[in-house]
Motif scaffolding. Structure first.
Motif, PDB file in Angstrom:
ATOM      1  N   SER A 158      64.400  -1.139   7.256  1.00 21.09           N
ATOM      2  CA  SER A 158      63.301  -1.971   7.954  1.00 21.09           C
ATOM      3  C   SER A 158      62.995  -1.428   9.471  1.00 21.09           C
ATOM      4  N   ILE A 159      61.874  -1.432   9.801  1.00 24.34           N
ATOM      5  CA  ILE A 159      61.512  -1.032  11.091  1.00 24.34           C
ATOM      6  C   ILE A 159      61.488  -2.227  11.834  1.00 24.34           C
ATOM      7  N   PHE A 162      58.118  -3.985  14.698  1.00 27.94           N
ATOM      8  CA  PHE A 162      57.173  -3.030  14.401  1.00 27.94           C
ATOM      9  C   PHE A 162      55.775  -3.760  14.663  1.00 27.94           C
ATOM     10  N   LYS A 166      53.148  -2.246  17.296  1.00 22.57           N
ATOM     11  CA  LYS A 166      51.702  -2.147  16.854  1.00 22.57           C
ATOM     12  C   LYS A 166      50.660  -2.788  17.860  1.00 22.57           C
ATOM     13  N   SER A 174      51.473   3.198  15.309  1.00 20.27           N
ATOM     14  CA  SER A 174      52.191   2.697  14.341  1.00 20.27           C
ATOM     15  C   SER A 174      52.238   3.538  13.057  1.00 20.27           C
ATOM     16  N   LEU A 178      55.497   5.079  11.120  1.00 17.05           N
ATOM     17  CA  LEU A 178      55.900   4.953   9.679  1.00 17.05           C
ATOM     18  C   LEU A 178      55.910   6.229   8.983  1.00 17.05           C
ATOM     19  N   GLU A 200      54.662  -3.056   4.891  1.00 20.31           N
ATOM     20  CA  GLU A 200      54.301  -2.154   5.725  1.00 20.31           C
ATOM     21  C   GLU A 200      55.350  -1.511   6.392  1.00 20.31           C
ATOM     22  N   ASN A 201      56.407  -2.257   6.727  1.00 19.46           N
ATOM     23  CA  ASN A 201      57.510  -1.642   7.604  1.00 19.46           C
ATOM     24  C   ASN A 201      58.837  -1.584   6.936  1.00 19.46           C
ATOM     25  N   VAL A 256      61.391  -0.704  19.174  1.00 22.70           N
ATOM     26  CA  VAL A 256      61.768  -0.491  17.687  1.00 22.70           C
ATOM     27  C   VAL A 256      63.044  -0.188  17.254  1.00 22.70           C
ATOM     28  N   SER A 258      65.792   0.263  13.713  1.00 25.14           N
ATOM     29  CA  SER A 258      65.982   0.350  12.240  1.00 25.14           C
ATOM     30  C   SER A 258      67.314  -0.435  11.743  1.00 25.14           C
TER      31      SER A 258
END
Length: 432
Positions: A158-159, A162, A166, A174, A178, A200-201, A256, A258
């Protein structure tokens, strides 16, 4: 991921011929010789392509309707095979849910090309339009099919933060973030590995247990190496983002990072997709760090059978407010909302046993800055650094307040309803 084709045909010779034409390293072909078994296979395998012949006594169009009703949530390609070339028969079958109709005998080369085209279209319609990797539906199918494999590992990537990124930097920025991380992940996996998306993330990679840890270690390093390129200089110098807009104005947001959780079938015999996703989510929550990329791999459980370790839900709120009338008002309203509150009428450090989920601090006057100094001390203290802090202030200097470590700057006077909204949000974030 290997696609799955189901041939429903009770004719041994022809069904075997069709299987030989279609079977490959990228396509698994299953033959079913009766309708009841076919339904079980459809539910278990969720095939991408179903080829139905009229070799059964049942009406072909009726069976197409049954299969389509059974697979409404996965929407496989259905191809009908019939000895009939009648126009009305074709129309009836296609109206019953079939995607294609072929009259037998059919040319072997044409059959193979048509079925390959259908499988390609099925895959392409399940691609994420930004990243060009399989979407959530296809990824869930990949997890299900992988459960019976001998040696596998799944990475849930995951980010974090996020949505804040955005909101601060727009949809276009964003998307680029990605796509960059997606390209790094794609370049890091092998041809035999699977990469797809769950949200999405959120990316998901299926690989083997030998490569999993090495891959997770590299991806966290690679993400942190490139992430700074996606920020403006003033944000990098400040060390955080400031969200804008009516709803988020004044909120401090971390950069952000990960977070990766990894499970394998080495220690646990996973029975279904739900169990896989739940375990990945639990490990992911444990792996997540506030400001840094990190990964965590499932290890053998050392606790006793059926033991459950639950985190206490913390709804404690400390209120540092020297205005007696306002402090009583806040205390009363938050108590009515179900929160456990405590009023402190000075700026001394709270005791460790009072560890709160949220702290509301009045910044004080501009000269003494008692509230800002307390906020800074709390964020530096190991026991309180994870507590959320809202600083209310008559000092209209957003960056001054946020630089002290506040998660939100709320200028006075403020609407009580607005404060309650932020209290609800931060309490939930703290307990995630």
């Amino acid at each position: 991921m290997q696609s799955v084709t189901l041939i429903i045909d009770k004719r041994l010779e022809l069904s075997t011929k069709y299987k030989k034409l279609l079977e490959s390293n990228s396509n698994k072909v299953i033959i079913s010789k009766d309708l009841i078994t076919s339904i079980k296979i459809i539910q278990g395998e969720e095939p991408d392509l179903i080829i139905i012949s009229d070799s059964f006594d049942d009406d072909l169009s009726d069976f197409c309707k049954q299969v389509r009703a059974l697979t409404y949530n996965m929407r496989p390609i259905i191809v009908a095979m019939s000895k009939s070339a009648d126009f009305n028969d074709r129309i009836k079958v296609l109206e019953s849910g079939a995607d294609d109709f072929l009259s037998e005998p059919v040319n072997s080369e044409e059959f193979k090309v048509r079925m390959t085209a259908h499988l390609r279209r099925e895959y392409e319609t399940n691609l994420d339009t930004k990243l060009f990797i399989p979407n959530k539906n296809y990824t869930l199918r990949a997890i299900k099919r992988n459960l019976t494999a001998k040696d596998w590992a799944i990475l849930y990537i995951s980010i974090e933060n996020f949505d804040s990124y955005k909101q601060a930097y727009t949809q276009l920025a964003s998307d680029k973030l990605l796509q960059t991380y997606g390209a790094i992940i794609k370049a890091s996996v092998g041809e035999e590995d699977y990469i797809g998306s769950l949200a999405e993330n959120i990316f998901l990679v299926i690989t083997d247990s030998v490569k999993a840890e090495r891959l997770a270690r590299f991806l966290t390093f690679a993400f942190d190496s490139v992430a700074s390129k996606f920020y403006a200089e003033h944000d990098l110098e400040r060390g955080y983002m400031i969200l804008q807009g009516d709803e988020f104005a004044g909120r401090r947001a971390n950069f952000v990072h990960s977070t990766i959780s990894v499970i394998t079938n080495e220690f646990t015999n996973y029975k279904d997709t739900t169990q896989v996703l739940n375990n990945l989510a639990q490990i992911h929550d444990m792996a997540d760090m506030p400001n840094k990329s990190n990964f965590l791999i499932e290890r053998p459980k050392l606790s006793a059978d059926d033991s459950v370790i639950e985190k206490e839900y913390n709804n404690r709120v400390l209120i540092f407010e020297t205005d007696e009338a306002l402090s009583v008002l806040l205390n009363t309203i938050l108590n009515l909302q179900g929160y456990e509150t405590k009023i402190i009428d000075n700026y001394n450090m709270p005791k460790k046993k009072e560890l709160p989920a949220l702290i509301i601090i009045d910044a004080g006057d501009l000269e003494k800055r008692n509230g800002l100094n307390l906020c800074y001390k709390l964020k530096q203290h190991k026991d309180f650094q994870n507590s959320k802090i809202i600083v209310t202030s008559i000092i209209h200097d957003k960056e001054l307040v946020l630089n002290a470590g506040a998660d939100l700057y709320l200028p006075k006077p403020y609407e009580i309803s607005n404060l309650i909204k932020w209290v609800d949000l931060f309490i939930k974030e703290f307990n995630q």
